[in-house]
Design a protein around this motif. Sequence first.
Motif, PDB file in Angstrom:
ATOM      1  N   ILE A 266      37.111  46.280  28.670  1.00  0.00           N
ATOM      2  CA  ILE A 266      38.147  46.658  29.131  1.00  0.00           C
ATOM      3  C   ILE A 266      38.578  45.707  31.329  1.00  0.00           C
ATOM      4  O   ILE A 266      37.288  45.040  31.132  1.00  0.00           O
ATOM      5  N   SER A 267      39.407  45.966  30.964  1.00  0.00           N
ATOM      6  CA  SER A 267      40.405  44.705  32.501  1.00  0.00           C
ATOM      7  C   SER A 267      41.212  45.084  33.476  1.00  0.00           C
ATOM      8  O   SER A 267      41.516  46.659  32.631  1.00  0.00           O
ATOM      9  N   THR A 268      41.185  45.322  34.888  1.00  0.00           N
ATOM     10  CA  THR A 268      41.788  46.109  35.591  1.00  0.00           C
ATOM     11  C   THR A 268      42.721  44.658  36.404  1.00  0.00           C
ATOM     12  O   THR A 268      42.051  43.379  37.081  1.00  0.00           O
ATOM     13  N   SER A 269      43.364  45.447  36.983  1.00  0.00           N
ATOM     14  CA  SER A 269      44.201  44.393  38.315  1.00  0.00           C
ATOM     15  C   SER A 269      44.814  45.588  39.517  1.00  0.00           C
ATOM     16  O   SER A 269      45.396  46.335  39.136  1.00  0.00           O
ATOM     17  N   PHE A 270      44.646  44.782  40.365  1.00  0.00           N
ATOM     18  CA  PHE A 270      44.985  45.996  41.412  1.00  0.00           C
ATOM     19  C   PHE A 270      45.517  44.713  42.274  1.00  0.00           C
ATOM     20  O   PHE A 270      44.978  44.281  43.075  1.00  0.00           O
ATOM     21  N   GLY A 271      47.012  45.512  43.490  1.00  0.00           N
ATOM     22  CA  GLY A 271      47.230  44.172  44.332  1.00  0.00           C
ATOM     23  C   GLY A 271      47.768  43.790  44.205  1.00  0.00           C
ATOM     24  O   GLY A 271      48.298  43.019  42.497  1.00  0.00           O
ATOM     25  N   ASN A 272      47.377  42.267  44.753  1.00  0.00           N
ATOM     26  CA  ASN A 272      47.991  41.312  44.725  1.00  0.00           C
ATOM     27  C   ASN A 272      46.633  40.162  44.409  1.00  0.00           C
ATOM     28  O   ASN A 272      45.976  39.888  45.244  1.00  0.00           O
ATOM     29  N   TRP A 273      46.591  40.625  43.411  1.00  0.00           N
ATOM     30  CA  TRP A 273      45.456  39.997  42.713  1.00  0.00           C
ATOM     31  C   TRP A 273      45.037  38.069  42.451  1.00  0.00           C
ATOM     32  O   TRP A 273      44.178  37.447  42.306  1.00  0.00           O
ATOM     33  N   GLN A 274      46.129  37.458  42.377  1.00  0.00           N
ATOM     34  CA  GLN A 274      46.692  36.219  42.978  1.00  0.00           C
ATOM     35  C   GLN A 274      45.856  35.690  44.278  1.00  0.00           C
ATOM     36  O   GLN A 274      45.365  34.615  44.517  1.00  0.00           O
ATOM     37  N   GLY A 275      45.644  36.737  45.698  1.00  0.00           N
ATOM     38  CA  GLY A 275      45.085  36.226  46.651  1.00  0.00           C
ATOM     39  C   GLY A 275      46.739  36.112  47.494  1.00  0.00           C
ATOM     40  O   GLY A 275      47.667  35.945  46.791  1.00  0.00           O
ATOM     41  N   VAL A 276      46.453  35.553  48.822  1.00  0.00           N
ATOM     42  CA  VAL A 276      47.802  35.908  49.481  1.00  0.00           C
ATOM     43  C   VAL A 276      47.267  34.432  50.648  1.00  0.00           C
ATOM     44  O   VAL A 276      46.064  34.396  50.290  1.00  0.00           O
ATOM     45  N   SER A 277      48.291  34.076  51.067  1.00  0.00           N
ATOM     46  CA  SER A 277      48.442  32.471  52.073  1.00  0.00           C
ATOM     47  C   SER A 277      47.250  32.656  53.343  1.00  0.00           C
ATOM     48  O   SER A 277      47.529  33.998  53.693  1.00  0.00           O
ATOM     49  N   GLY A 278      45.776  31.840  53.473  1.00  0.00           N
ATOM     50  CA  GLY A 278      45.143  31.938  53.861  1.00  0.00           C
ATOM     51  C   GLY A 278      44.551  33.252  53.613  1.00  0.00           C
ATOM     52  O   GLY A 278      43.265  33.044  54.441  1.00  0.00           O
ATOM     53  N   GLY A 279      44.352  33.432  53.303  1.00  0.00           N
ATOM     54  CA  GLY A 279      43.080  34.655  52.333  1.00  0.00           C
ATOM     55  C   GLY A 279      42.454  33.650  51.982  1.00  0.00           C
ATOM     56  O   GLY A 279      42.257  32.900  51.902  1.00  0.00           O
ATOM     57  N   GLN A 280      40.525  34.760  52.231  1.00  0.00           N
ATOM     58  CA  GLN A 280      40.139  34.685  51.259  1.00  0.00           C
ATOM     59  C   GLN A 280      39.381  34.977  49.573  1.00  0.00           C
ATOM     60  O   GLN A 280      40.059  36.150  49.706  1.00  0.00           O
ATOM     61  N   HIS A 281      38.649  34.676  49.638  1.00  0.00           N
ATOM     62  CA  HIS A 281      37.931  35.462  48.130  1.00  0.00           C
ATOM     63  C   HIS A 281      36.753  35.436  47.803  1.00  0.00           C
ATOM     64  O   HIS A 281      36.174  34.319  47.473  1.00  0.00           O
ATOM     65  N   ALA A 282      36.003  35.981  46.747  1.00  0.00           N
ATOM     66  CA  ALA A 282      34.855  35.700  46.174  1.00  0.00           C
ATOM     67  C   ALA A 282      34.822  36.281  44.836  1.00  0.00           C
ATOM     68  O   ALA A 282      35.950  37.594  43.807  1.00  0.00           O
ATOM     69  N   GLU A 283      34.312  35.660  44.309  1.00  0.00           N
ATOM     70  CA  GLU A 283      34.700  35.391  42.359  1.00  0.00           C
ATOM     71  C   GLU A 283      33.211  35.340  41.882  1.00  0.00           C
ATOM     72  O   GLU A 283      32.233  34.976  42.734  1.00  0.00           O
ATOM     73  N   LEU A 284      33.022  36.655  40.546  1.00  0.00           N
ATOM     74  CA  LEU A 284      31.590  36.407  40.141  1.00  0.00           C
ATOM     75  C   LEU A 284      31.817  36.637  39.050  1.00  0.00           C
ATOM     76  O   LEU A 284      32.463  37.033  38.258  1.00  0.00           O
ATOM     77  N   THR A 285      30.941  35.591  38.273  1.00  0.00           N
ATOM     78  CA  THR A 285      30.874  35.691  37.169  1.00  0.00           C
ATOM     79  C   THR A 285      29.741  35.528  36.242  1.00  0.00           C
ATOM     80  O   THR A 285      28.986  35.000  36.088  1.00  0.00           O
ATOM     81  N   ASN A 286      29.859  36.488  34.710  1.00  0.00           N
ATOM     82  CA  ASN A 286      28.865  36.626  33.768  1.00  0.00           C
ATOM     83  C   ASN A 286      29.349  36.534  32.926  1.00  0.00           C
ATOM     84  O   ASN A 286      29.416  37.251  31.871  1.00  0.00           O
ATOM     85  N   ALA A 287      30.035  35.002  32.128  1.00  0.00           N
ATOM     86  CA  ALA A 287      30.028  34.319  30.676  1.00  0.00           C
ATOM     87  C   ALA A 287      29.526  35.423  29.512  1.00  0.00           C
ATOM     88  O   ALA A 287      30.031  35.857  28.544  1.00  0.00           O
ATOM     89  N   GLN A 288      28.207  34.957  29.725  1.00  0.00           N
ATOM     90  CA  GLN A 288      27.666  36.089  28.125  1.00  0.00           C
ATOM     91  C   GLN A 288      27.730  37.833  27.990  1.00  0.00           C
ATOM     92  O   GLN A 288      27.461  37.880  27.254  1.00  0.00           O
ATOM     93  N   GLY A 289      27.568  37.653  29.377  1.00  0.00           N
ATOM     94  CA  GLY A 289      27.596  39.524  29.607  1.00  0.00           C
ATOM     95  C   GLY A 289      28.947  40.711  29.367  1.00  0.00           C
ATOM     96  O   GLY A 289      29.296  40.768  29.934  1.00  0.00           O
TER      97      GLY A 289
END
Length: 431
Positions: free
Chosen positions: A333-356
Amino acid sequence: MHHVILGAGPAGVIAAETLRKHAPNDRITLVGDEREPPYSRMAIPYLLIGNIGEEGTLLRKGARHYADLRIETVQARATSVDVKAKAVKLDNGNTLTFDTLLIATGSTPVSAPIPGIDLPGVHSCWTLADARAIQDRAAKGARVLQMGAGFIGCIILEALAARGVQLTVVEMGDRMVPRMMGPAAGGMIKAWVESKGVTVHTGTRVESIAQGAAQALDVKLSNGQTLTVDLVISATGVKPAIGFLEGSDVRCLLGVLTDEYMQSNVPGIYAAGDCAEAFDKISAKAIVSAIQPNAAEQARVAAINMALQGRPGRRATLRGVTQINVLDTLGLISTSFGNWQGVSGGQHAELTNAQGWQHLSLQFQGDVLVGCNSVGRTDHVGVMRGLVEDQVKLGAWKDTLLKDPTQLVPAYLACAQAQGVWNGPGDERRR
């Protein structure tokens, strides 16, 4: 009054039914351009899997549903609209005059400019006629090549895999679902699909299709490979079906431009669904949001206002649309909401568990979550939608989420409650 609705998909049918409720004595004509009763394209994959028969694709099952509601149905295609005469010309030679008009013609597949794209054995997967042709060739073990791994392509992929074909997917982008997922998420979906036995070529295009031996097709790829297959499916995108409006005064960009009442620039002419551009409160601009929940609400709003045309009453307004996508790709299952690419001057956080097989990406503008992606995490889906749609101010919780994106649920409960957005334990967006 006579209300004409062009398009017999979900938006058109919902609009016709809503009109009948609010205008019990008016004439309603529903025009569909296929020689089928109104059906749902979203049901076609389930038809290909074998979960339903063709009758299961119908939007309304009763044989007399439209007749009982006194909704006239016409099987024809609009060829032009005369705004001054308030008339629609059809390809069967007839002309319909109207007091109000709803354009709900949806989308049409984009055909890639590839030599051999019109050969027998090359099909889109968009209509019931397409589905019948695919069923004939996509038997278990058949060699199938699919062009395109976007949102629609992944839904088709699911159905083809369930039929037991030998499937190869070719995507021009550098990852799967490139218009919905960032590199990490799109790459994870590709790896998942390949682990299920599907061959995926990203950053690759089909250069030509030629007739091979018997009914086979020889497909040349830009990576130098030539594949011999039994069926080619084109899933390279769609565009709003509004060509018949060319030369009219109805203003269009990508789709028909509408206001908060779903009315176009021409009084009495409305639009809804995949062919309409409506206001997106997150990006603060008009967009085509081709998902069924948005189409249904747009149709409801348009129909109420059509019923009130020239009559007293409170007009319905569209709160806005949000870019929402939830996709099941072979169980991931994958989801995408709103401006998922981010916006100019914005901040972002990512968390990836490739094995899981898990990924979470959050995009912020100030202390507001303006977009997000997730893969393999269903515990936060409703909360992410609520935060993005309601533009909840997170305050200090934003810093918490930057450090630990999994704290979405407590952040939503704390901040949405404080701002009167959360509706209590029964709020459907908690899960």
